[in-house]
Design an enzyme around this catalytic site. Structure first.
Site, short mmCIF file in Angstrom:
data_model
loop_
_atom_site.label_atom_id
_atom_site.label_comp_id
_atom_site.label_asym_id
_atom_site.label_seq_id
_atom_site.Cartn_x
_atom_site.Cartn_y
_atom_site.Cartn_z
N GLU A 26 4.52 -7.03 6.48
CA GLU A 26 3.78 -8.03 5.68
C GLU A 26 2.31 -7.63 5.52
OE1 GLU A 26 4.21 -11.76 4.66
OE2 GLU A 26 6.25 -11.19 4.20
N SER A 76 1.14 -2.69 -10.56
CA SER A 76 1.69 -3.91 -9.94
C SER A 76 1.76 -5.07 -10.94
CB SER A 76 0.86 -4.32 -8.72
OG SER A 76 -0.46 -4.56 -9.11
N ILE A 78 0.07 -6.80 34.52
CA ILE A 78 0.12 -7.78 35.60
C ILE A 78 1.43 -7.66 36.39
CG2 ILE A 78 0.26 -10.30 36.04
CD1 ILE A 78 -1.89 -10.62 33.83
N GLN A 108 -9.76 -12.08 40.99
CA GLN A 108 -10.39 -12.30 39.69
C GLN A 108 -9.91 -11.28 38.66
OE1 GLN A 108 -14.65 -12.46 39.80
NE2 GLN A 108 -14.68 -14.52 40.68
N THR A 124 14.59 -5.95 5.59
CA THR A 124 15.20 -6.78 6.64
C THR A 124 16.46 -7.42 6.04
OG1 THR A 124 13.03 -7.20 7.61
CG2 THR A 124 14.77 -8.79 8.14
N CYS A 138 13.45 -7.20 -0.95
CA CYS A 138 13.30 -5.75 -1.05
C CYS A 138 12.15 -5.39 -1.97
CB CYS A 138 14.58 -5.12 -1.59
SG CYS A 138 16.09 -5.68 -0.78
N GLU A 196 9.22 0.70 -0.77
CA GLU A 196 9.97 1.90 -1.15
C GLU A 196 9.42 3.08 -0.33
OE1 GLU A 196 9.76 2.49 -5.36
OE2 GLU A 196 10.76 0.57 -5.78
C1 LIG Z 1 10.91 -3.59 10.93
C2 LIG Z 1 10.37 -3.64 9.53
C3 LIG Z 1 10.81 -4.63 8.67
C4 LIG Z 1 10.34 -4.68 7.36
N1 LIG Z 1 10.86 -5.60 6.50
C5 LIG Z 1 10.56 -5.51 5.18
C6 LIG Z 1 11.23 -6.32 4.22
O1 LIG Z 1 12.07 -7.16 4.57
N2 LIG Z 1 10.96 -6.13 2.90
C7 LIG Z 1 10.05 -5.22 2.49
O2 LIG Z 1 9.86 -5.10 1.28
N3 LIG Z 1 9.37 -4.44 3.37
C8 LIG Z 1 9.62 -4.57 4.69
N4 LIG Z 1 8.95 -3.76 5.61
C9 LIG Z 1 7.99 -2.76 5.12
C10 LIG Z 1 6.57 -3.02 5.55
O3 LIG Z 1 6.02 -4.07 4.84
C11 LIG Z 1 5.80 -1.68 5.36
O4 LIG Z 1 6.25 -0.81 6.38
C12 LIG Z 1 4.31 -1.86 5.40
O5 LIG Z 1 3.86 -2.54 4.26
C13 LIG Z 1 3.57 -0.52 5.50
O6 LIG Z 1 4.03 0.38 4.56
P1 LIG Z 1 4.41 1.86 5.02
O7 LIG Z 1 5.34 1.77 6.17
O8 LIG Z 1 4.87 2.62 3.84
O9 LIG Z 1 3.06 2.49 5.57
P2 LIG Z 1 1.92 3.20 4.69
O10 LIG Z 1 1.55 2.35 3.54
O11 LIG Z 1 2.32 4.61 4.41
O12 LIG Z 1 0.72 3.21 5.72
C14 LIG Z 1 0.59 4.18 6.74
C15 LIG Z 1 -0.76 3.95 7.44
O13 LIG Z 1 -1.83 4.14 6.48
C16 LIG Z 1 -2.64 2.98 6.45
N5 LIG Z 1 -3.14 2.75 5.10
C17 LIG Z 1 -2.46 2.80 3.91
N6 LIG Z 1 -3.27 2.52 2.89
C18 LIG Z 1 -4.50 2.29 3.40
C19 LIG Z 1 -5.76 1.93 2.85
N7 LIG Z 1 -5.95 1.76 1.55
N8 LIG Z 1 -6.81 1.79 3.70
C20 LIG Z 1 -6.64 1.95 5.03
N9 LIG Z 1 -5.48 2.28 5.62
C21 LIG Z 1 -4.42 2.44 4.82
C22 LIG Z 1 -1.74 1.85 6.88
O14 LIG Z 1 -2.46 0.73 7.36
C23 LIG Z 1 -0.92 2.53 7.97
O15 LIG Z 1 -1.65 2.54 9.16
C24 LIG Z 1 9.38 -3.73 6.94
C25 LIG Z 1 8.92 -2.76 7.82
C26 LIG Z 1 9.41 -2.69 9.09
C27 LIG Z 1 8.94 -1.59 10.00
#
Ligand SMILES: Cc1cc2nc3c(=O)[nH]c(=O)nc-3n(C[C@H](O)[C@H](O)[C@H](O)COP(=O)(O)OP(=O)(O)OC[C@H]3O[C@@H](n4cnc5c(N)ncnc54)[C@H](O)[C@@H]3O)c2cc1C
Length: 413
Positions: free
Chosen positions: A393, A193, A367, A308, A173, A137, A140
């Site tokens: 990730e 961080s 396809i 093709q 997850t 986890c 957030e």
């Molecule tokens: C099915 C699923 C399973 C997951 N499992 C886990 C888990 O087990 N543990 C865990 O901790 N997390 C988990 N996650 C979280 C996941 O890692 C995050 O959803 C992901 O890191 C993106 O964060 P966010 O959804 O807040 O999107 P945001 O950070 O809000 O991003 C939204 C959009 O803005 C873009 N963006 C943001 N910052 C920038 C930047 N500086 N430059 C360019 N583009 C940018 C992003 O690429 C994206 O397109 C999971 C997510 C899902 C959907």
């Protein structure tokens, strides 16, 4: 190249997995073919954790600490990525239910003390008669790509030697259904961080509860939920890596030295090949299915694959899957043999494989024509599943950011 650099043949280069890895691959493939794939559509519809399949995998030793440990220690680095490709070839939702624990375990194994690893890793998996899951986890609601924005707080109480955690995690997850939760929290918000630490929340700890469970586009057999931490008290020994190490890091930061953030980044980099391998598995499933379909579906008096327009699409799909696998194997081998990712090779593999899987599964739908658009055929599910690999990730944009920084040497934002 010398032998101690981890080469597999006398000539200094080889792409043939060892006989151990090949044997393991065939064994995992059998399980993926006979157990996982036939169950995929049902669990996708049910949107529930496939406990009976996890139990079956535990019985044969596939869902076990031993299996994950053994494959992670494979000297060529290919063990886990080869296993993940096969499992996700079977199904991505069930596959993630089977490996989600492994990802949480990897984070503990990477920075926990030997005592912590010995105490908690077995509890993450349970036993074949009583299987357990683990969850990692970090994310957030206001801290997704921006992990420095994590607000969950961990406060140390010296009198009782306890840490008290408060906050809300999202997208976890196995969140809430796991026995062991690994939680990233801030111990010093002013440091962003660099002021974060990781905690083990033992099974049954009061104050940890599941928030909403998400209803998703794909990987629907994998449980994804919020995790609420309300005055969660964990003993001091649950701080991953131990208090001495944390105090030393904070002291280094206070005196203006690096706190080792770079090391954490390198750990993330090294887990990305595993996610790339998952994407390769889904794409390969779609490629094989589409190739078979193109050979048998007849229009204008001949198989559609004789055009093709269709054969070239399959050729592009084959080239893309092969390229993604090679990038994945390179990154996994580099990580295992201690080579630095000077050009963000882990991110390169994850970025390429994730986007490749979305494209290849979409081409597979094309396809199959109308059939591809229905739930009577698996390709629409594979396309829905593939999209996650450009999001979790680290999104594709975040991978490009990391690669861009490595390539330019600039602080790209
Ligand atoms: C099915 C699923 C399973 C997951 N499992 C886990 C888990 O087990 N543990 C865990 O901790 N997390 C988990 N996650 C979280 C996941 O890692 C995050 O959803 C992901 O890191 C993106 O964060 P966010 O959804 O807040 O999107 P945001 O950070 O809000 O991003 C939204 C959009 O803005 C873009 N963006 C943001 N910052 C920038 C930047 N500086 N430059 C360019 N583009 C940018 C992003 O690429 C994206 O397109 C999971 C997510 C899902 C959907």
């Amino acid at each position: 190249m010398s032998a101690d650099q981890g080469t597999t043949t006398e000539a200094g280069f080889g792409l043939e997995p060892t006989s151990d890895v090949r044997e393991m691959r065939d064994w995992v493939h059998e399980f993926a073919r006979d157990v996982v794939r036939p169950a995929a559509a049902e669990w996708d519809e049910r949107e529930e954790t496939p406990w009976p399949i996890i139990e079956q995998a535990a019985k044969i030793g596939l869902y076990s600490l031993d299996f994950f440990a053994q494959q992670s220690l494979d000297p060529t680095g290919l063990g886990l990525v080869v296993a993940f490709e096969e499992l996700f070839w079977g199904d991505a939702g069930i596959g993630l239910s089977l490996v989600g624990t492994g990802l949480a375990a990897a984070s503990l194994a990477g920075s926990g003390t030997p005592e912590q690893v010995g105490e908690w890793l077995p509890q993450m998996f349970g036993t074949p008669g009583d299987v357990k899951l683990a969850a990692f986890c970090s994310s957030e609601p206001d801290a997704g790509s921006d992990v420095g924005a994590i607000r969950t707080r961990a406060v140390y109480h010296e009198a009782t030697d306890e840490w008290v955690l408060n906050g809300t995690k999202t997208w976890a997850t196995n969140g809430g259904i796991a026995d062991v939760h690994i939680v990233v929290a801030s111990v010093d918000p002013a440091l962003g961080s660099r002021g974060q630490a990781t905690f083990i929340v033992p099974p049954g700890t009061a104050g940890l509860s599941q928030g909403q469970k998400f209803r998703k586009l794909g990987i629907r057999a994998s449980h994804t939920a919020e995790v609420v931490l309300d005055d969660v008290r964990v003993p001091g020994r649950c701080l991953v890596g131990g208090k001495d190490r944390l105090d030393a890091r904070l002291a280094r930061l206070a005196s203006g030295h690096s706190g080792g953030e770079q090391a954490a980044m390198k750990t993330f980099e090294s887990t990305r090949p595993a996610v790339a391998a998952m994407a390769v598995g889904v794409a390969r499933a779609a490629l094989e299915y589409a190739a078979d379909y193109a050979a048998t579906r007849t229009q204008f008096g001949r198989p559609i694959g004789q055009n093709q327009g269709v054969a070239f699409m399959l050729a592009d799909m084959q080239a893309a899957v092969d390229a993604a696998r090679l990038l994945t194997w390179r990154a996994a081998w580099m990580a295992r043999t201690g080579r630095p990712f000077e050009h963000a090779e882990g991110s390169v593999a994850k970025l390429f494989a994730g986007e490749m899987a979305v494209k290849v599964t979409e081409q597979a739908i094309q396809i199959l024509g109308g059939n591809g658009y229905t739930r009577d055929y698996p390709v629409e599910r594979w396309h829905r599943d593939a999209k996650i690999f450009t999001i979790f990730e680290g999104t594709s944009e975040i991978q490009r950011l990391l690669i861009g920084r490595a390539v330019t040497g600039l602080d790209v934002r």
